[in-house]
Design a protein around this motif. Sequence first.
Motif, PDB file in Angstrom:
ATOM      1  N   LEU A 470     -37.368 -68.762 -45.779  1.00  0.00           N
ATOM      2  CA  LEU A 470     -37.693 -70.062 -45.213  1.00  0.00           C
ATOM      3  C   LEU A 470     -38.559 -69.876 -43.972  1.00  0.00           C
ATOM      4  O   LEU A 470     -38.452 -68.882 -43.269  1.00  0.00           O
ATOM      5  CB  LEU A 470     -36.394 -70.791 -44.814  1.00  0.00           C
ATOM      6  CG  LEU A 470     -35.715 -71.650 -45.878  1.00  0.00           C
ATOM      7  CD1 LEU A 470     -35.446 -70.863 -47.140  1.00  0.00           C
ATOM      8  CD2 LEU A 470     -34.435 -72.239 -45.342  1.00  0.00           C
ATOM      9  N   SER A 473     -37.977 -73.299 -38.194  1.00  0.00           N
ATOM     10  CA  SER A 473     -38.014 -74.704 -37.782  1.00  0.00           C
ATOM     11  C   SER A 473     -39.040 -74.969 -36.687  1.00  0.00           C
ATOM     12  O   SER A 473     -39.842 -75.892 -36.773  1.00  0.00           O
ATOM     13  CB  SER A 473     -36.654 -75.128 -37.246  1.00  0.00           C
ATOM     14  OG  SER A 473     -35.740 -75.233 -38.279  1.00  0.00           O
ATOM     15  N   ILE A 476     -42.583 -75.072 -37.829  1.00  0.00           N
ATOM     16  CA  ILE A 476     -42.873 -76.285 -38.604  1.00  0.00           C
ATOM     17  C   ILE A 476     -43.041 -77.479 -37.674  1.00  0.00           C
ATOM     18  O   ILE A 476     -44.017 -78.231 -37.780  1.00  0.00           O
ATOM     19  CB  ILE A 476     -41.754 -76.560 -39.622  1.00  0.00           C
ATOM     20  CG1 ILE A 476     -41.726 -75.443 -40.675  1.00  0.00           C
ATOM     21  CG2 ILE A 476     -41.953 -77.901 -40.312  1.00  0.00           C
ATOM     22  CD1 ILE A 476     -40.558 -75.503 -41.622  1.00  0.00           C
TER      23      ILE A 476
ATOM     24  N   ILE B 175     -32.601 -79.483 -34.070  1.00  0.00           N
ATOM     25  CA  ILE B 175     -32.525 -78.102 -34.552  1.00  0.00           C
ATOM     26  C   ILE B 175     -31.891 -77.163 -33.532  1.00  0.00           C
ATOM     27  O   ILE B 175     -31.385 -76.113 -33.892  1.00  0.00           O
ATOM     28  CB  ILE B 175     -33.883 -77.542 -35.047  1.00  0.00           C
ATOM     29  CG1 ILE B 175     -34.915 -77.576 -33.939  1.00  0.00           C
ATOM     30  CG2 ILE B 175     -34.377 -78.251 -36.282  1.00  0.00           C
ATOM     31  CD1 ILE B 175     -36.069 -76.647 -34.207  1.00  0.00           C
ATOM     32  N   GLU B 176     -31.899 -77.588 -32.252  1.00  0.00           N
ATOM     33  CA  GLU B 176     -31.138 -76.819 -31.264  1.00  0.00           C
ATOM     34  C   GLU B 176     -29.643 -76.938 -31.533  1.00  0.00           C
ATOM     35  O   GLU B 176     -28.875 -76.001 -31.318  1.00  0.00           O
ATOM     36  CB  GLU B 176     -31.406 -77.362 -29.843  1.00  0.00           C
ATOM     37  CG  GLU B 176     -32.772 -77.015 -29.280  1.00  0.00           C
ATOM     38  CD  GLU B 176     -32.995 -75.515 -29.195  1.00  0.00           C
ATOM     39  OE1 GLU B 176     -32.054 -74.813 -28.767  1.00  0.00           O
ATOM     40  OE2 GLU B 176     -34.096 -75.052 -29.573  1.00  0.00           O
ATOM     41  N   GLU B 180     -29.182 -72.082 -37.322  1.00  0.00           N
ATOM     42  CA  GLU B 180     -30.543 -71.791 -37.758  1.00  0.00           C
ATOM     43  C   GLU B 180     -30.768 -72.113 -39.236  1.00  0.00           C
ATOM     44  O   GLU B 180     -31.753 -72.749 -39.603  1.00  0.00           O
ATOM     45  CB  GLU B 180     -30.840 -70.314 -37.491  1.00  0.00           C
ATOM     46  CG  GLU B 180     -32.306 -70.000 -37.618  1.00  0.00           C
ATOM     47  CD  GLU B 180     -32.606 -68.534 -37.337  1.00  0.00           C
ATOM     48  OE1 GLU B 180     -31.650 -67.772 -37.077  1.00  0.00           O
ATOM     49  OE2 GLU B 180     -33.785 -68.174 -37.396  1.00  0.00           O
ATOM     50  N   LEU B 181     -29.822 -71.685 -40.069  1.00  0.00           N
ATOM     51  CA  LEU B 181     -30.016 -71.869 -41.507  1.00  0.00           C
ATOM     52  C   LEU B 181     -30.120 -73.350 -41.872  1.00  0.00           C
ATOM     53  O   LEU B 181     -31.016 -73.763 -42.597  1.00  0.00           O
ATOM     54  CB  LEU B 181     -28.872 -71.207 -42.290  1.00  0.00           C
ATOM     55  CG  LEU B 181     -28.969 -71.315 -43.808  1.00  0.00           C
ATOM     56  CD1 LEU B 181     -30.225 -70.625 -44.332  1.00  0.00           C
ATOM     57  CD2 LEU B 181     -27.736 -70.743 -44.482  1.00  0.00           C
ATOM     58  N   GLY B 183     -30.888 -75.852 -39.903  1.00  0.00           N
ATOM     59  CA  GLY B 183     -32.104 -76.406 -39.324  1.00  0.00           C
ATOM     60  C   GLY B 183     -33.333 -76.053 -40.152  1.00  0.00           C
ATOM     61  O   GLY B 183     -34.152 -76.914 -40.471  1.00  0.00           O
ATOM     62  N   ASP B 184     -33.436 -74.769 -40.526  1.00  0.00           N
ATOM     63  CA  ASP B 184     -34.586 -74.344 -41.337  1.00  0.00           C
ATOM     64  C   ASP B 184     -34.587 -75.045 -42.684  1.00  0.00           C
ATOM     65  O   ASP B 184     -35.631 -75.451 -43.190  1.00  0.00           O
ATOM     66  CB  ASP B 184     -34.543 -72.824 -41.562  1.00  0.00           C
ATOM     67  CG  ASP B 184     -34.865 -72.050 -40.284  1.00  0.00           C
ATOM     68  OD1 ASP B 184     -35.287 -72.701 -39.310  1.00  0.00           O
ATOM     69  OD2 ASP B 184     -34.684 -70.819 -40.278  1.00  0.00           O
ATOM     70  N   PHE B 185     -33.417 -75.159 -43.278  1.00  0.00           N
ATOM     71  CA  PHE B 185     -33.318 -75.789 -44.595  1.00  0.00           C
ATOM     72  C   PHE B 185     -33.872 -77.213 -44.555  1.00  0.00           C
ATOM     73  O   PHE B 185     -34.583 -77.644 -45.455  1.00  0.00           O
ATOM     74  CB  PHE B 185     -31.856 -75.802 -45.052  1.00  0.00           C
ATOM     75  CG  PHE B 185     -31.666 -76.324 -46.443  1.00  0.00           C
ATOM     76  CD1 PHE B 185     -31.908 -75.515 -47.542  1.00  0.00           C
ATOM     77  CD2 PHE B 185     -31.239 -77.632 -46.663  1.00  0.00           C
ATOM     78  CE1 PHE B 185     -31.734 -75.990 -48.832  1.00  0.00           C
ATOM     79  CE2 PHE B 185     -31.060 -78.116 -47.946  1.00  0.00           C
ATOM     80  CZ  PHE B 185     -31.312 -77.290 -49.036  1.00  0.00           C
ATOM     81  N   THR B 187     -35.949 -78.605 -42.053  1.00  0.00           N
ATOM     82  CA  THR B 187     -37.349 -78.727 -41.623  1.00  0.00           C
ATOM     83  C   THR B 187     -38.318 -78.194 -42.680  1.00  0.00           C
ATOM     84  O   THR B 187     -39.449 -78.648 -42.747  1.00  0.00           O
ATOM     85  CB  THR B 187     -37.611 -77.984 -40.293  1.00  0.00           C
ATOM     86  OG1 THR B 187     -37.125 -76.649 -40.420  1.00  0.00           O
ATOM     87  CG2 THR B 187     -36.913 -78.667 -39.142  1.00  0.00           C
ATOM     88  N   ASN B 188     -37.863 -77.256 -43.521  1.00  0.00           N
ATOM     89  CA  ASN B 188     -38.753 -76.779 -44.582  1.00  0.00           C
ATOM     90  C   ASN B 188     -39.061 -77.857 -45.614  1.00  0.00           C
ATOM     91  O   ASN B 188     -39.947 -77.701 -46.433  1.00  0.00           O
ATOM     92  CB  ASN B 188     -38.165 -75.542 -45.276  1.00  0.00           C
ATOM     93  CG  ASN B 188     -38.565 -74.260 -44.585  1.00  0.00           C
ATOM     94  OD1 ASN B 188     -39.521 -73.593 -44.975  1.00  0.00           O
ATOM     95  ND2 ASN B 188     -37.843 -73.911 -43.513  1.00  0.00           N
TER      96      ASN B 188
END
Lengths: 481, 356
Positions: A470, A473, A476, B175-176, B180-181, B183-185, B187-188
Amino acid sequence: MNEEIQQVLKQRFGFSSFKKGQEETITKILTRNNVLSILPTGTGKSLCYQLPSYLLSGVTIVVSPLLSLIEDQVRQLQRTGEKQAVAFGSQLTYQEKQWVLAHIAAYKFIFITPESLFQEEILQRIRQLDVGLFVVDEAHCVSTWGIDFRPDYERLASIIQHLGVKKVLALTATATEVVKEDIRQKLFLGQEIDLVQKTVNRVNIFYHVEKLSTVEEKLSWLQSFCSKYSGPGLIYCNTRRDTEEVSLYLSGNTTLKTAYYHGGLTSMERSAIQQQFLADELDVLIATSAFGMGIDKPNIRYVIHYQLPDSLEAFIQESGRGGRDGLQTLSVVLYMAQDQKVHQYFQKELLKEINDFTHLVPLTQNNDSIVLDHFSELQKKWYDFSKSENHSIENLQEKIKKRVEEKAEKLARMEDYLDTDGCRREKILSYFSETSTVQQEICCDNCHREISDFPIGLMSPDSNKKYSKLEKSKEILKNLF
Amino acid sequence: MTMSIDTFILTLFTHGYKARIGTLYQLLIGKRTSSILCYGHFYGQLPYFGLLPKLDRQVYQQSVHQLTKKNFLTVKDEKAEITQEGRKYLADGDMINYDKLNHFVYGKSWQSFFDLLLFSTQVTAELKAGNSSYPPVENSPYKHFQLKKWLAHQLERQSKEDFIQAFSAEWHQLIETLPELEGDFLTNQLTGADVIGKTYHQLGSLLGLNEFELTLFQRHCIHWVMTIVAGSPETYPLMNSLYQLVRQPNYNQSAYQTYQLYLKVKKIDQLIAHRRLKESTVLDHLIEFAIIDEKFPFFDVLTPEIKEMFFKIEKSSPDVRDWKISVIQELYPEVSFFEMRLYQIWRVKGRMTSCE
Ligand SMILES: [Zn+2]
């Protein structure tokens, strides 16, 4: 007139010139009433109705057979900045439908499936509108409804009369002589029409057929082909499951960025995949025939059919999505003998269904609802059709049987294409009653038995790095805002 | 270990009690009765209420059967209990986290919320980039209208630059707050300006999740965001206002009316007369709110005398979840089913907060 057309072309669509057949179609529909335009895939059919809409008063209604096509066309218009376009179909919830109906007069373009158009509530609202142009997209469905299972298309003529529309534009990418005549009779009720037709020959496509004997062979052929040649490429499969499996196989066994696309994805997912493909973020897209028009990607370098298509029409349309930029492109059909069985099975099922139907119909006279509950979706359509158009059941049965025969015939022509020792391009042209002009320099595998490499570019060694994880964040968000 | 439907069902027994197999099925498909809600409340399974509306009964029974055959569950009298082996199997597996999933609260609204969140993000990013021609991620004409109105409202209150800045700040804050996972999931999946989002299926294959794990994880992430946004309107004024557009109460209107009236009249017989509903329906409505509402006035019904009586019962039969009204009434004929239910709900709530 011509100046006005040029102005809209430039300001609205950002083009300075037309592709073959576009200008002729546009001028014809602006000056005349009934136009049938047969332009090969890749010539931008949508512009043929989009542009004149801006020069005509009132709303433009576009009837299209599939929801996914409709959504694609709306998206395509949105890319040009048009916001008054709506996709009307079964994807809307009851509330959304009511909302759109209440605001329908605010739209310039209404895209609709025949199923929705025939709903009384919707028809009533549309009747109140000033319809400047009525477009029948994929007009060959009028003739081949037995094949595409779209009896609704045959009823469009009565709707057009009912709405009192003056200008009707029928668009299709492929039509044989028989189909052309069918469109004239069924859609235009035998009236005088203006015909625009351009050759189906796509000079920049090289045709190749690869005979293989197992699914494993197909997959490993794809693996080595896709790793060697540069895309972007499109692989068509007959089923949703195949698209997922092929995509999984290729992403697991190559470094390619792949994705699958079919009607089972949500509208948002389809939109995301389309955008990725358009932006060259994918090397290969594996799709069902749901992926198609409205998606104007110029640089598709190869189109592979994982199984044989059910007709040369379908084949021409789908392989024609390649090479819209005019550069050399490749069409491959991966063929194994068992593949046609799927199509034959569907034909048998269809015959069985019509036989059951004829046995059930006499029972509907006494006890409608119970028998109706036993009808399949298709049988319900047949039933509605026979009721609304006063067709006798014998008549309907006769028609459907004839369609099944036609379907078998179309499949046989497709097989001819696959089996021929001669020029494949010749086969295609003769099917559409065209005579070939000159021998092409780059043509097909049978014309060039000596060459070992396909005439398209090779993959550069460092060009593809598939996503392995991924993105972060923060990265992005930084790019977004 | 990958999460399958079998494994998932096994996790639903980690509370360690003997629990009804049939009731769990009804809970998963979202059958709304007060006894199923009580079951969900007693065993901490309300978050899974209606999670699998299309789950076939046979598939479910087959799963339970498999788990029994592997000796992960033991089944007696239609009730199942996890075994030591079952626990060990789960403990050995490294499973995707989905503990913020709350289908009881967000089941009806999460999809609309996320659609709007993606769409508003795209619109804001394109606004920043100065683009007006782009294919929107959302196709529904009604959502277009909703978002247009929302955006117009925001731009009345602040300048375009301030709005973009505020919206971006909420995303950064979010996202703060998330791991992390997660948040990334999320925003991706975002699209806007030069960014093209990935579909959740694409993310699933990048993370090596199967379809079922992906379903759980996607909802876990989105429900988590909703919990954060709903709980801190002052930190997330924009996202919260999107949530307000789509939020759906997790009770039905009729039950709500009953409860509101009860808070005024406080008398069951008057309530029944006013509502013109069957007594059992009215009591079911109250039981539903006893579960949902943190401020439910338990002690209107559970007077000190009644509580005292239940304490005694608890001495001989300590697991209140297992109580049966017929057994209790043999010793204490004056106890009603309604009183017993309220006591059970109150005790289980107390246990959850005091970590007994
Ligand atoms: Zn040739």
